[in-house]
Design an enzyme around this catalytic site. Structure first.
Site, PDB file in Angstrom:
ATOM      1  N   GLU A  68       5.423 -38.074 -15.268  1.00 67.34           N
ATOM      2  CA  GLU A  68       6.247 -37.205 -14.429  1.00 67.34           C
ATOM      3  C   GLU A  68       5.382 -36.412 -13.453  1.00 67.34           C
ATOM      4  OE1 GLU A  68       9.033 -38.118 -14.872  1.00 67.34           O
ATOM      5  OE2 GLU A  68       9.535 -38.373 -16.974  1.00 67.34           O
TER       6      GLU A  68
ATOM      7  N   HIS B 180      36.902 -33.442 -40.460  1.00 71.52           N
ATOM      8  CA  HIS B 180      35.607 -33.087 -39.879  1.00 71.52           C
ATOM      9  C   HIS B 180      34.999 -34.328 -39.210  1.00 71.52           C
ATOM     10  CE1 HIS B 180      34.718 -34.769 -43.810  1.00 71.52           C
ATOM     11  NE2 HIS B 180      33.472 -34.993 -43.419  1.00 71.52           N
ATOM     12  N   HIS B 181      34.041 -34.125 -38.353  1.00 73.30           N
ATOM     13  CA  HIS B 181      33.399 -35.172 -37.548  1.00 73.30           C
ATOM     14  C   HIS B 181      34.362 -35.782 -36.526  1.00 73.30           C
ATOM     15  CE1 HIS B 181      30.117 -34.589 -40.161  1.00 73.30           C
ATOM     16  NE2 HIS B 181      30.211 -35.629 -40.951  1.00 73.30           N
TER      17      HIS B 181
ATOM     18  N   GLU C  30      19.710 -39.981 -36.612  1.00 78.82           N
ATOM     19  CA  GLU C  30      20.306 -41.260 -36.223  1.00 78.82           C
ATOM     20  C   GLU C  30      19.637 -41.875 -35.002  1.00 78.82           C
ATOM     21  OE1 GLU C  30      23.482 -38.909 -38.424  1.00 78.82           O
ATOM     22  OE2 GLU C  30      22.049 -38.481 -36.796  1.00 78.82           O
TER      23      GLU C  30
ATOM     24  N   ASP D  98      29.289 -38.608 -45.335  1.00 82.43           N
ATOM     25  CA  ASP D  98      30.297 -38.863 -46.371  1.00 82.43           C
ATOM     26  C   ASP D  98      31.177 -40.070 -46.090  1.00 82.43           C
ATOM     27  OD1 ASP D  98      31.475 -37.399 -44.308  1.00 82.43           O
ATOM     28  OD2 ASP D  98      32.897 -36.395 -45.623  1.00 82.43           O
TER      29      ASP D  98
ATOM     30  N   ASP E 272       1.284 -37.067 -26.080  1.00 80.12           N
ATOM     31  CA  ASP E 272       1.672 -35.886 -26.847  1.00 80.12           C
ATOM     32  C   ASP E 272       3.095 -35.446 -26.527  1.00 80.12           C
ATOM     33  OD1 ASP E 272       0.756 -35.305 -24.299  1.00 80.12           O
ATOM     34  OD2 ASP E 272      -0.168 -33.398 -24.852  1.00 80.12           O
TER      35      ASP E 272
ATOM     36  N   GLY F 195       0.887 -32.806 -21.664  1.00 79.26           N
ATOM     37  CA  GLY F 195       2.142 -32.831 -20.924  1.00 79.26           C
ATOM     38  C   GLY F 195       2.598 -34.211 -20.527  1.00 79.26           C
TER      39      GLY F 195
ATOM     40  N   ASN G  30      -2.946 -35.452 -23.440  1.00 78.37           N
ATOM     41  CA  ASN G  30      -3.266 -35.102 -22.055  1.00 78.37           C
ATOM     42  C   ASN G  30      -2.401 -33.950 -21.548  1.00 78.37           C
ATOM     43  OD1 ASN G  30      -0.912 -36.624 -21.964  1.00 78.37           O
ATOM     44  ND2 ASN G  30      -1.913 -38.406 -21.051  1.00 78.37           N
TER      45      ASN G  30
ATOM     46  N   GLY H 276      13.440 -47.189 -21.008  1.00 74.72           N
ATOM     47  CA  GLY H 276      12.450 -46.132 -20.838  1.00 74.72           C
ATOM     48  C   GLY H 276      12.835 -44.791 -21.434  1.00 74.72           C
TER      49      GLY H 276
END
Length: 607
Positions: A520, A142-143, A59, A36, A487, A516, A514, A456
Site C-alpha cells: 500500500e 438467535h442468529h 470462520e 448450536d 507483519d 506496515g 517491515n 488478494g
C-alpha cells in the site's frame, strides 16, 4: 434437535451419507467453528474414525484453511516430484469441506468463500441451520435478523457459490448433496448447502453411495481420449478434431512457438496433460504468477520463467514476446496476473485453451476444452527444433553481494530462499510483497506454490497455511511447508497459529517485519498513517499461543549475516517443529516486480 432413530436395512443417516461422500472424494478433514445449529452434525463428524474435525479460531480463518487444503490437494493429485506415484491424475481434484453455523457463522466465512470462487477452488460450505419446523413457523431465533425470515442470505450466497442446496426434507437430501458436490468438482468453485438440525439423522438409502458423484465417461476412440468425468457428445468429436487440425496447421508454420500455463490448468486437473504436450513437442514453456509451479521450473527442461507482461524479468519478457505462436493454457487475465493487462500478443498468433472453450486466432469454439484437446495435440504436434532456453532464463540464481551487518534487502532475500528450497516443498506467499518476491524464485521438482493473486484478501495466507499443512500431512511423504507473510498481513489471521500448534503441525513461518503495509505504501501514501500498524513482540508469539508446550522455536534475523546463518542451520532446515523466523527489513524495500506493479496500479487508480 433430532436424535438418532432406528434405521431400516440399507439405510444410513443423512450426516453419515454426507461424510462418506466427502471421504470418497478425498476429503479427510473438515474446518469450521461450532455453533448450536451444527453441533448435532459435528457429533457425527467427531465420531467418524476416518474423518477429522479441525476447529478454527474463527470462520474466516476456517474458510481460508479450506482454501489452502484444496489447493495443495490439487497439486498432490498432479505431482511431478519423486513421490508422484502416490497421486492420481485427471479431472478436478482438491475438494475441501467447511462447516459453520447459520447467519453469524456463514457470513463470517463469506469472504473466504468468495475468494475461493474468484480463484476457482472447490469447497463445500455446509451451514448448520435451524430445524425445518422452526423455519416454516418463522420462529424469532438467535442468529437471525429478527424478522422470521430464514432465506435472507440466499441471494448473497448465490453470488459467491456455483450451486446451492437448501435442504427441506430427507426425501431428496442425498440427491441434493450429490448435485452440489458434482457442481463443485465440475466448475472448480465452492458450493453451499444448509443442513437443518432435524435432518441430521434423516434416513437415506445407503445404496446410492455405490454410484460415483461423477460417473466415468466413455473413451473416445479418436484423437481425444477423455479423462474421467469429461463428457463429449458424438457430434462434438468432429469439432475437437477440426480445432486440433487448425492448431496443427499454425504449429507447423511456426518457427518459435511457446506455451504459457496458468492457474486453471491445475484447478481443472490437467497439469499431467500439459506435461505430456511439453514432453512431446519440446516446446519452451512459461508460467504466470497464478500458474507458478504447475510445471517443473527447470530451464534444462525448457522452462523459461514467469511471464507477467511488462513487469516480467527483461529476459523472460523478450523471450515470450519474440514468439510467433503462443499457446495459453488455463489463462486468468487479471491485473496482477498480467502486469496490469500489459500482455503483448498478436491475435493472429494466439491460441487459448480453457476448461469449456478454445480460442484459435479470431475463432471461439465453445465446448472444446483442454481436457479433450491436450491429448490430441500431444499426439499430433511434431517436436520443434527450437533454440534452448538460456540457463538463467530469468530465474533468480545469482545472489547479489551486500553488507553482513545490515538488514537483508529484498533483492538478496528471495534468491537466498531459492537456494534453501528442496524437492516437494510447499511455499505459500501472502498477497503483496511475498507473492511478487516469489515470482522469479524457481521451485524444485515437485514443489507447490500457493498464492491468492486475484482475490488478494489480506491475511489469507495465514489461514491458508493451516489447510496446506494438513493436506501435506495426508500426502504420505515429507513436505516442508513454508509461509512468507508480512507483519501487517499476519496480524489479521495470527490466531490460527494456535490451531497449528494444537495439532502438532510444523510450519516454517517467515515473517517479513517491515513495519506496515508495504504494497500500500508503494501504491499510495508511503508515509501515511493509514499504512502503519501496531508493532508486536513477534519473538514471544509462539510461546503465547502454546500453553500446552508443543515443540517450537523462534528465530530473529536483524542483519543479512544472521539471516544467512539461520538458513544454513540444519535444525531450522529440518522443519520438525513449529518455527517462526522474524526478518527485519526496511519499510520501503520491495521486490523489483512489486515496485513496477505498484507504479502501474497507481496510474490505473488515478485514471
Amino acid at each position: 434437535m433430532s436424535s438418532p432413530g432406528e434405521l431400516q436395512a440399507g439405510e444410513v443417516y443423512l450426516a453419515s451419507y454426507l461424510i462418506e461422500r466427502l471421504i470418497q472424494l478425498g476429503v479427510n478433514v473438515m474446518y469450521g467453528v461450532p455453533g448450536d445449529f451444527n453441533l448435532v452434525f459435528l457429533d457425527e463428524v467427531e465420531a467418524h474414525p476416518k474423518f477429522e474435525w479441525i476447529g478454527c479460531c474463527n470462520e474466516l480463518n476456517a474458510g481460508y484453511a479450506a482454501d489452502g487444503y484444496a489447493r495443495v490437494k490439487q497439486s498432490q493429485a498432479n505431482s511431478t516430484g519423486s513421490n508422484a506415484s502416490h497421486t492420481t491424475q485427471g479431472g478436478v481434484k482438491g475438494l475441501a469441506a467447511l462447516c459453520t453455523t447459520f447467519g453469524v457463522g456463514e457470513l463470517s466465512a463469506m469472504n473466504a468463500v468468495a475468494g475461493a470462487y474468484s480463484e476457482r477452488v472447490p469447497i463445500l460450505h455446509i451451514v448448520g441451520a435451524p430445524s425445518t419446523s422452526a423455519q416454516k413457523n418463522g420462529f424469532l431465533l438467535h442468529h437471525t435478523l429478527g424478522d422470521g425470515k430464514f432465506n435472507v442470505f440466499k441471494t448473497a450466497t448465490q453470488g459467491v457459490t456455483a450451486a446451492q442446496a437448501f435442504l427441506e426434507s430427507g426425501a431428496n437430501a442425498a440427491e441434493e448433496i450429490d448435485r452440489v458436490l458434482r457442481v463443485a468438482l465440475e466448475t472448480a468453485r465452492p458450493t453451499y448447502m444448509t443442513l437443518p438440525t432435524d435432518l441430521v439423522y434423516a434416513p437415506v438409502s445407503k445404496a446410492r453411495l455405490d454410484t460415483p458423484v461423477i460417473p466415468p465417461a466413455p473413451t473416445v476412440q479418436d484423437k481425444s481420449t477423455l479423462p474421467t468425468g469429461i463428457k463429449l457428445e458424438d457430434g462434438d468429436v468432429d469439432k475437437v478434431n477440426f480445432v486440433s487440425d487448425e492448431i496443427e496447421r499454425l504449429w507447423t508454420g511456426a518457427k518459435n512457438p511457446i506455451l504459457i500455463v496458468d492457474a486453471c490448468a491445475i484447478r481443472y486437473g490437467v497439469p499431467h496433460l500439459v506435461r505430456d504436450l511439453v514432453d512431446a513437442t519440446k516446446v519452451k514453456y512459461f508460467s504466470t504468477p497464478m500458474g507458478k509451479g504447475v510445471l517443473h521450473e527447470d530451464s534444462s527442461k525448457g522452462f523459461g520463467g514467469v511471464y507477467v507482461g511488462a513487469i516480467s524479468d527483461p529476459d523472460v519478457k523478450e523471450a515470450v514476446e519474440a514468439a510467433d505462436l503462443t499457446i495459453l493454457v488455463g489463462a486468468i487475465k487479471s491485473d496482477f496476473n498480467t502486469g496490469e493487462f500489459s500482455y503483448k500478443f498478436d491475435t493472429k498468433s494466439l491460441i487459448e485453451l480453457h476448461s469449456d472453450h478454445t480460442i484459435v486466432q479470431y475463432a471461439n469454439y465453445p465446448g472444446v476444452s483442454f481436457h479433450t484437446l491436450l491429448p490430441a495435440l500431444a499426439r499430433t504436434l511434431k517436436a520443434k527444433d527450437v533454440e534452448p532456453v538460456a540457463e538463467h532464463a530469468g530465474l533468480v540464481r545469482k545472489i547479489p553481494d551486500g553488507p553482513k551487518d545490515q538488514m537483508v534487502k529484498q533483492e538478496a532475500f528471495w534468491p537466498l530462499w531459492g537456494k534453501f528450497f528442496k524437492e516437494d516443498d510447499i511455499a505459500i506467499a501472502e498477497t503483496g510483497t511475498s507473492s511478487f518476491g516469489m515470482i522469479d524464485v524457481p521451485l524444485p521438482r515437485g514443489g507447490t506454490f500457493v498464492s491468492q493473486v486475484l482475490w488478494g484478501s489480506i491475511g489469507w495466507a495465514g489461514g491458508a497455511l493451516l489447510g496446506c499443512l494438513l493436506a501435506a500431512r495426508e500426502a504420505g511423504y515429507p513436505r516442508r511447508t513454508i509461509l512468507f507473510i508480512g507483519d501487517g498481513s499476519l496480524q489479521l489471521t495470527v490466531q490460527e497459529i494456535s490451531t497449528m500448534l494444537r495439532h502438532g503441525l510444523c510450519p516454517i513461518i517467515v515473517l517479513l517485519n517491515n513495519d506496515g503495509y508495504v504494497i500500500e505504501r508503494l501504491i499510495h501514501g508511503p508515509e501515511a498513517v493509514y499504512n502503519d500498524i501496531s508493532r508486536w513482540k513477534w519473538q514471544e508469539l509462539l510461546s503465547f499461543f502454546n500453553a500446552d508446550g508443543h515443540p517450537h522455536k523462534t528465530w530473529l534475523a536483524e542483519t543479512r549475516g544472521q539471516f544467512e546463518e539461520i538458513l544454513a542451520n540444519e535444525e531450522f532446515a529440518k522443519a520438525d517443529k513449529c518455527q517462526l523466523i522474524e526478518v527485519k527489513m526496511d519499510r520501503l524495500d520491495a521486490p523489483r516486480a512489486l515496485q513496477l506493479q505498484a507504479e502501474m496500479s497507481a496510474k490505473l487508480n488515478s485514471a
